[in-house]
Design a protein around this motif. Structure first.
Motif, PDB file in Angstrom:
ATOM      1  N   ILE A 135      27.227 145.074  19.179  1.00 59.85           N
ATOM      2  CA  ILE A 135      26.200 145.595  18.265  1.00 59.85           C
ATOM      3  C   ILE A 135      26.548 145.191  16.835  1.00 59.85           C
ATOM      4  CG2 ILE A 135      25.157 147.684  17.283  1.00 59.85           C
ATOM      5  CD1 ILE A 135      25.695 149.067  19.968  1.00 59.85           C
ATOM      6  N   SER A 136      25.575 144.671  16.102  1.00 56.20           N
ATOM      7  CA  SER A 136      25.735 144.438  14.674  1.00 56.20           C
ATOM      8  C   SER A 136      25.555 145.783  13.976  1.00 56.20           C
ATOM      9  CB  SER A 136      24.686 143.431  14.167  1.00 56.20           C
ATOM     10  OG  SER A 136      24.678 143.392  12.756  1.00 56.20           O
ATOM     11  N   LEU A 137      26.680 146.380  13.545  1.00 53.97           N
ATOM     12  CA  LEU A 137      26.632 147.715  12.945  1.00 53.97           C
ATOM     13  C   LEU A 137      26.007 147.682  11.553  1.00 53.97           C
ATOM     14  CD1 LEU A 137      30.170 149.067  13.940  1.00 53.97           C
ATOM     15  CD2 LEU A 137      27.967 149.614  15.002  1.00 53.97           C
ATOM     16  N   TYR A 138      26.352 146.620  10.782  1.00 52.03           N
ATOM     17  CA  TYR A 138      25.830 146.547   9.413  1.00 52.03           C
ATOM     18  C   TYR A 138      25.841 145.101   8.961  1.00 52.03           C
ATOM     19  CZ  TYR A 138      25.508 147.313   4.336  1.00 52.03           C
ATOM     20  OH  TYR A 138      25.128 147.284   3.017  1.00 52.03           O
ATOM     21  N   ALA A 139      24.654 144.563   8.711  1.00 52.51           N
ATOM     22  CA  ALA A 139      24.504 143.204   8.184  1.00 52.51           C
ATOM     23  C   ALA A 139      24.001 143.339   6.746  1.00 52.51           C
ATOM     24  CB  ALA A 139      23.517 142.407   9.037  1.00 52.51           C
ATOM     25  N   PRO A 140      24.915 143.424   5.763  1.00 53.62           N
ATOM     26  CA  PRO A 140      24.517 143.792   4.394  1.00 53.62           C
ATOM     27  C   PRO A 140      23.547 142.822   3.743  1.00 53.62           C
ATOM     28  CG  PRO A 140      26.811 143.040   4.470  1.00 53.62           C
ATOM     29  CD  PRO A 140      26.370 143.216   5.877  1.00 53.62           C
ATOM     30  N   ASN A 141      23.706 141.528   3.986  1.00 53.45           N
ATOM     31  CA  ASN A 141      22.818 140.573   3.322  1.00 53.45           C
ATOM     32  C   ASN A 141      21.398 140.624   3.853  1.00 53.45           C
ATOM     33  OD1 ASN A 141      25.016 139.814   1.859  1.00 53.45           O
ATOM     34  ND2 ASN A 141      25.358 137.883   2.902  1.00 53.45           N
ATOM     35  N   LEU A 142      21.231 141.155   5.070  1.00 50.60           N
ATOM     36  CA  LEU A 142      19.886 141.312   5.650  1.00 50.60           C
ATOM     37  C   LEU A 142      19.408 142.759   5.567  1.00 50.60           C
ATOM     38  CD1 LEU A 142      20.220 139.078   8.862  1.00 50.60           C
ATOM     39  CD2 LEU A 142      19.119 138.499   6.693  1.00 50.60           C
ATOM     40  N   HIS A 143      20.301 143.652   5.093  1.00 47.93           N
ATOM     41  CA  HIS A 143      19.984 145.088   4.985  1.00 47.93           C
ATOM     42  C   HIS A 143      19.563 145.668   6.338  1.00 47.93           C
ATOM     43  CE1 HIS A 143      20.197 144.364   0.687  1.00 47.93           C
ATOM     44  NE2 HIS A 143      19.291 143.411   0.809  1.00 47.93           N
ATOM     45  N   LEU A 144      20.322 145.294   7.381  1.00 51.77           N
ATOM     46  CA  LEU A 144      20.015 145.755   8.736  1.00 51.77           C
ATOM     47  C   LEU A 144      21.223 146.472   9.335  1.00 51.77           C
ATOM     48  CD1 LEU A 144      18.169 142.616  10.202  1.00 51.77           C
ATOM     49  CD2 LEU A 144      17.141 144.700   9.257  1.00 51.77           C
ATOM     50  N   ARG A 145      20.934 147.427  10.218  1.00 54.10           N
ATOM     51  CA  ARG A 145      21.990 148.173  10.899  1.00 54.10           C
ATOM     52  C   ARG A 145      21.680 148.316  12.388  1.00 54.10           C
ATOM     53  NH1 ARG A 145      25.458 151.010   7.400  1.00 54.10           N
ATOM     54  NH2 ARG A 145      24.767 151.057   5.212  1.00 54.10           N
ATOM     55  N   ASN A 146      22.758 148.424  13.171  1.00 56.29           N
ATOM     56  CA  ASN A 146      22.673 148.795  14.589  1.00 56.29           C
ATOM     57  C   ASN A 146      21.717 147.916  15.395  1.00 56.29           C
ATOM     58  OD1 ASN A 146      24.495 150.982  14.153  1.00 56.29           O
ATOM     59  ND2 ASN A 146      22.799 152.161  13.296  1.00 56.29           N
ATOM     60  N   ILE A 147      21.993 146.610  15.396  1.00 57.04           N
ATOM     61  CA  ILE A 147      21.174 145.663  16.159  1.00 57.04           C
ATOM     62  C   ILE A 147      21.855 145.420  17.511  1.00 57.04           C
ATOM     63  CG2 ILE A 147      19.999 143.439  16.114  1.00 57.04           C
ATOM     64  CD1 ILE A 147      20.714 143.299  13.097  1.00 57.04           C
ATOM     65  N   PRO A 148      21.205 145.778  18.620  1.00 58.18           N
ATOM     66  CA  PRO A 148      21.843 145.674  19.944  1.00 58.18           C
ATOM     67  C   PRO A 148      21.774 144.242  20.504  1.00 58.18           C
ATOM     68  CG  PRO A 148      19.650 146.610  20.185  1.00 58.18           C
ATOM     69  CD  PRO A 148      19.859 146.386  18.699  1.00 58.18           C
ATOM     70  N   ILE A 149      22.508 143.334  19.904  1.00 60.74           N
ATOM     71  CA  ILE A 149      22.386 141.913  20.236  1.00 60.74           C
ATOM     72  C   ILE A 149      22.804 141.630  21.680  1.00 60.74           C
ATOM     73  CG2 ILE A 149      23.225 139.593  19.677  1.00 60.74           C
ATOM     74  CD1 ILE A 149      23.568 140.557  16.770  1.00 60.74           C
ATOM     75  N   LYS A 150      23.974 142.113  22.075  1.00 64.02           N
ATOM     76  CA  LYS A 150      24.489 141.839  23.422  1.00 64.02           C
ATOM     77  C   LYS A 150      23.532 142.339  24.508  1.00 64.02           C
ATOM     78  CE  LYS A 150      28.438 143.045  26.401  1.00 64.02           C
ATOM     79  NZ  LYS A 150      28.903 141.694  26.805  1.00 64.02           N
ATOM     80  N   GLU A 151      23.119 143.593  24.392  1.00 61.22           N
ATOM     81  CA  GLU A 151      22.234 144.182  25.402  1.00 61.22           C
ATOM     82  C   GLU A 151      20.925 143.403  25.510  1.00 61.22           C
ATOM     83  OE1 GLU A 151      19.495 148.199  25.971  1.00 61.22           O
ATOM     84  OE2 GLU A 151      20.987 148.116  24.365  1.00 61.22           O
ATOM     85  N   GLN A 152      20.328 143.078  24.378  1.00 53.87           N
ATOM     86  CA  GLN A 152      19.040 142.387  24.378  1.00 53.87           C
ATOM     87  C   GLN A 152      19.147 140.981  24.979  1.00 53.87           C
ATOM     88  OE1 GLN A 152      15.753 143.069  23.077  1.00 53.87           O
ATOM     89  NE2 GLN A 152      16.379 145.199  23.231  1.00 53.87           N
ATOM     90  N   LEU A 153      20.167 140.225  24.583  1.00 55.46           N
ATOM     91  CA  LEU A 153      20.279 138.845  25.056  1.00 55.46           C
ATOM     92  C   LEU A 153      20.721 138.788  26.514  1.00 55.46           C
ATOM     93  CD1 LEU A 153      21.795 136.911  22.004  1.00 55.46           C
ATOM     94  CD2 LEU A 153      19.401 137.383  22.569  1.00 55.46           C
ATOM     95  N   GLU A 154      21.611 139.685  26.933  1.00 55.39           N
ATOM     96  CA  GLU A 154      22.027 139.691  28.340  1.00 55.39           C
ATOM     97  C   GLU A 154      20.869 140.063  29.253  1.00 55.39           C
ATOM     98  OE1 GLU A 154      26.847 140.403  28.290  1.00 55.39           O
ATOM     99  OE2 GLU A 154      25.556 142.102  28.835  1.00 55.39           O
ATOM    100  N   THR A 155      20.054 141.004  28.816  1.00 53.37           N
ATOM    101  CA  THR A 155      18.885 141.411  29.613  1.00 53.37           C
ATOM    102  C   THR A 155      17.889 140.262  29.732  1.00 53.37           C
ATOM    103  OG1 THR A 155      19.126 143.714  28.928  1.00 53.37           O
ATOM    104  CG2 THR A 155      16.972 143.041  29.774  1.00 53.37           C
ATOM    105  N   THR A 156      17.691 139.534  28.646  1.00 49.23           N
ATOM    106  CA  THR A 156      16.698 138.453  28.633  1.00 49.23           C
ATOM    107  C   THR A 156      17.162 137.227  29.415  1.00 49.23           C
ATOM    108  OG1 THR A 156      15.870 139.184  26.479  1.00 49.23           O
ATOM    109  CG2 THR A 156      15.312 136.933  27.154  1.00 49.23           C
TER     110      THR A 156
END
Length: 399
Positions: free
Chosen positions: A159-180
């Protein structure tokens, strides 16, 4: 390629044999048995499985030790592939790499900013699917996806907990890509991925302890000790861009003041150039920017410096001095064998490196520390994506 294939490759004895072939190949079955203390029948059985799977192959015959010439084994580098994704903060770069880090595909697509977490995930999926569509004949040979993401990453959950330059938090990258895509996915901070990639395929090869510093729009570092990434208790080890250098300095995007990246990252270099021009300093930057200060970037300062512009060279040298202060602190804390500098700002090469080395030579505690091996990255603009690939390979070949 299904997730089960990756797990098949990961049994302990298979990993031991794979790693021996990777590091020492071409190598004979008998030598593997001798080196690993596994029995010859066990080695022969696993080698047959690995040849049948396409992961290794027989190559030349070795020197005879008194009997029949042994058949040597090597990694079949084009038997399998890994997708590597460098996600942001300005674009998405994607590569298809073989097991030796050879890049068979490279492309990038700009992010439309600002971007939401859902939009970012959608774009990642689109880029991966586009690559899979282009390499349909190789799809069964793809063993996984590595993703390098700026900011703080929960590696265990992907999970991307905090991507400061994009102002984003808690992105479930692994779960989403593995499912797809039904492939194993590893997610890591970009600087840490770069460090691993440098150890596997770049300027970190052969060193027991390496710190790779990514100097771009921010500054981050990855720490590799005896081939293993060091994450820290809360995944923030290596966030040297937020090391305080000047307590009375400019406010950083993290909320603190005087962080290293407010003094030596790309935006800081551009801002310094704008201030110097605004007070009337002469520079080739005036012509290169068409007289518009807002067009000045770190990249433009680098270009002017290469063309001999003294102001730009002075600014980059100054950034190197600040970076050197941060790296001296790092040397006093970790005392690594080698430090590698990469990222967009590192394209300034020796102009930046001179300031770094000059500062370390002046400030480090001992003579040997003053001579710490400092190198530029050899992986160029693919460093982060190749690092993402190495996330899968380090797990595949780990013992």
């Amino acid at each position: 390629m299904q997730r089960g294939t990756f797990q098949f490759m990961k049994s302990l004895n298979r990993s031991i044999i794979l790693n021996r072939i990777r590091l020492e190949g071409p190598i004979s079955r008998a030598q593997i048995a001798k080196d690993t203390k596994l029995t010859p029948p066990t080695v022969s059985s696993i080698v047959k499985e690995l040849i049948d799977s396409g992961l290794i192959k027989e190559s030349i015959q070795g020197e005879s030790q008194g009997g029949r010439k042994p058949t040597m084994l090597i990694i079949n580098e084009k038997g399998f592939y890994v997708i590597g994704l460098d996600a942001g903060p300005k674009d998405i770069k994607i590569i298809l790499s073989d097991l030796n880090g050879g890049v068979h595909h490279f492309s990038k697509k700009a992010l439309l900013l600002p971007v939401t977490a859902d939009e970012l995930l959608k774009m990642m999926k689109s880029e991966i699917q586009g690559l899979l569509d282009q390499y349909k004949e190789e799809e069964d040979k793809i063993i996984g996806i590595g993703v390098a993401m700026h900011g703080v990453v929960d590696v265990d959950r992907g999970i991307s907990l905090y991507a400061p330059n994009l102002h984003l938090r808690n992105i479930p990258i692994k779960e989403q890509l593995e499912t797809t895509f039904n492939l194993p996915v590893k997610v890591e901070n970009d600087a840490k991925a770069i460090a691993l990639g440098e150890v596997w395929f770049g300027s970190g090869s052969g060193a027991s302890s390496v710190v790779a510093v990514n100097v771009g729009s921010g500054i981050g570092a990855g720490i590799v000790i005896n081939g293993q990434l060091f994450h820290g208790e809360h995944f923030i080890a290596g966030e040297i861009g937020h090391m305080t250098i000047d307590i009375g300095g400019k406010r950083c995007s993290c909320g603190n003041y005087g962080c290293l990246q407010t003094l030596a990252a790309g935006p800081a270099i551009a801002e310094r150039a704008k201030k110097e021009l605004a007070i009337g300093k002469e520079s080739r930057l005036t012509e290169l920017s068409g007289g518009n200060l807002e067009r000045i970037t770190g990249r433009l300062v680098h270009k002017a410096a290469l063309e001999g512009d003294q102001l730009s060279r002075d600014i980059l040298h100054s950034a190197g001095i600040y970076l050197g202060i941060g790296l001296t602190n790092l040397i006093h804390l970790l005392n690594p064998e080698r430090i590698i500098i990469g990222g967009g700002v590192a394209n300034a090469g020796e102009i930046l490196l001179d300031g770094v080395k000059e500062t370390i030579a002046r400030m480090a505690l001992t003579e040997r520390a003053k001579q710490t091996d400092i190198r530029l990255s050899s992986l160029g603009n693919k460093a982060t994506a190749i690092g993402a690939v190495s996330l899968l390979l380090s797990e595949l070949f780990s013992i």
